[in-house]
Design a protein around this motif. Structure first.
Motif, PDB file in Angstrom:
ATOM      1  N   ALA A  52      -3.083 -11.765   4.693  1.00  0.00           N
ATOM      2  CA  ALA A  52      -4.535 -11.587   4.754  1.00  0.00           C
ATOM      3  C   ALA A  52      -4.888 -10.462   5.714  1.00  0.00           C
ATOM      4  N   PHE A  53      -5.768  -9.581   5.244  1.00  0.00           N
ATOM      5  CA  PHE A  53      -6.313  -8.469   6.021  1.00  0.00           C
ATOM      6  C   PHE A  53      -7.828  -8.628   5.974  1.00  0.00           C
ATOM      7  N   HIS A  54      -8.368  -9.448   6.872  1.00  0.00           N
ATOM      8  CA  HIS A  54      -9.773  -9.857   6.827  1.00  0.00           C
ATOM      9  C   HIS A  54     -10.014 -10.544   5.488  1.00  0.00           C
ATOM     10  N   GLU A  55     -10.887 -10.029   4.629  1.00  0.00           N
ATOM     11  CA  GLU A  55     -11.160 -10.712   3.362  1.00  0.00           C
ATOM     12  C   GLU A  55     -10.219 -10.272   2.242  1.00  0.00           C
ATOM     13  N   LEU A  56      -9.471  -9.184   2.433  1.00  0.00           N
ATOM     14  CA  LEU A  56      -8.508  -8.743   1.420  1.00  0.00           C
ATOM     15  C   LEU A  56      -7.166  -9.419   1.629  1.00  0.00           C
ATOM     16  N   CYS A  57      -6.442  -9.626   0.537  1.00  0.00           N
ATOM     17  CA  CYS A  57      -5.121 -10.246   0.606  1.00  0.00           C
ATOM     18  C   CYS A  57      -4.140  -9.491  -0.265  1.00  0.00           C
ATOM     19  N   LEU A  58      -2.893  -9.499   0.164  1.00  0.00           N
ATOM     20  CA  LEU A  58      -1.784  -9.116  -0.685  1.00  0.00           C
ATOM     21  C   LEU A  58      -1.013 -10.395  -0.973  1.00  0.00           C
ATOM     22  N   VAL A  59      -0.752 -10.635  -2.252  1.00  0.00           N
ATOM     23  CA  VAL A  59      -0.122 -11.859  -2.718  1.00  0.00           C
ATOM     24  C   VAL A  59       1.136 -11.477  -3.485  1.00  0.00           C
ATOM     25  N   ARG A  60       2.292 -12.069  -3.113  1.00  0.00           N
ATOM     26  CA  ARG A  60       3.516 -11.786  -3.858  1.00  0.00           C
ATOM     27  C   ARG A  60       3.816 -12.931  -4.805  1.00  0.00           C
TER      28      ARG A  60
END
Length: 93
Positions: A52-60
């Motif tokens: 999580a980067f504030h409200e953005l996410c990277l999901v694998r």
């Protein structure tokens, strides 16, 4: 918590590359879906890593990184794949 990150990666490295000192690894025990163009239904994802980067996410999911947004209820709605390279995915934020 570095659990699940690719070999050679730590949360500190994620923070340094992203420029976001508050980046965190989230529990994957939440609803994560992929928005598919032209379809009414979302495609469910089963991530093994969520960053999580504030409200953005990277999901694998299955080795592929998706960009998404963390909703108020804790779920994540993804809209695009950034491929299998974490550094490239972070640079795409």
């Amino acid at each position: 918590m570095n659990s699940g990150l690719p070999a050679g990666w730590t949360i500190e490295r994620v923070r340094a590359l992203s420029g976001d000192p508050s980046a965190v690894s989230l529990s994957s025990d939440r609803l994560v879906v992929l928005e598919v163009a032209g379809q009414d239904d979302y495609e469910p994802l089963r991530p093994d890593v969520i960053l999580a980067f504030h409200e953005l996410c990277l999901v694998r999911d299955d080795g592929e990184w998706f960009i998404g947004q963390l909703d108020d209820d804790g779920s994540v709605i993804c809209w695009a794949s950034y491929g299998s390279d974490l550094a490239e995915a972070i640079n795409g934020l």
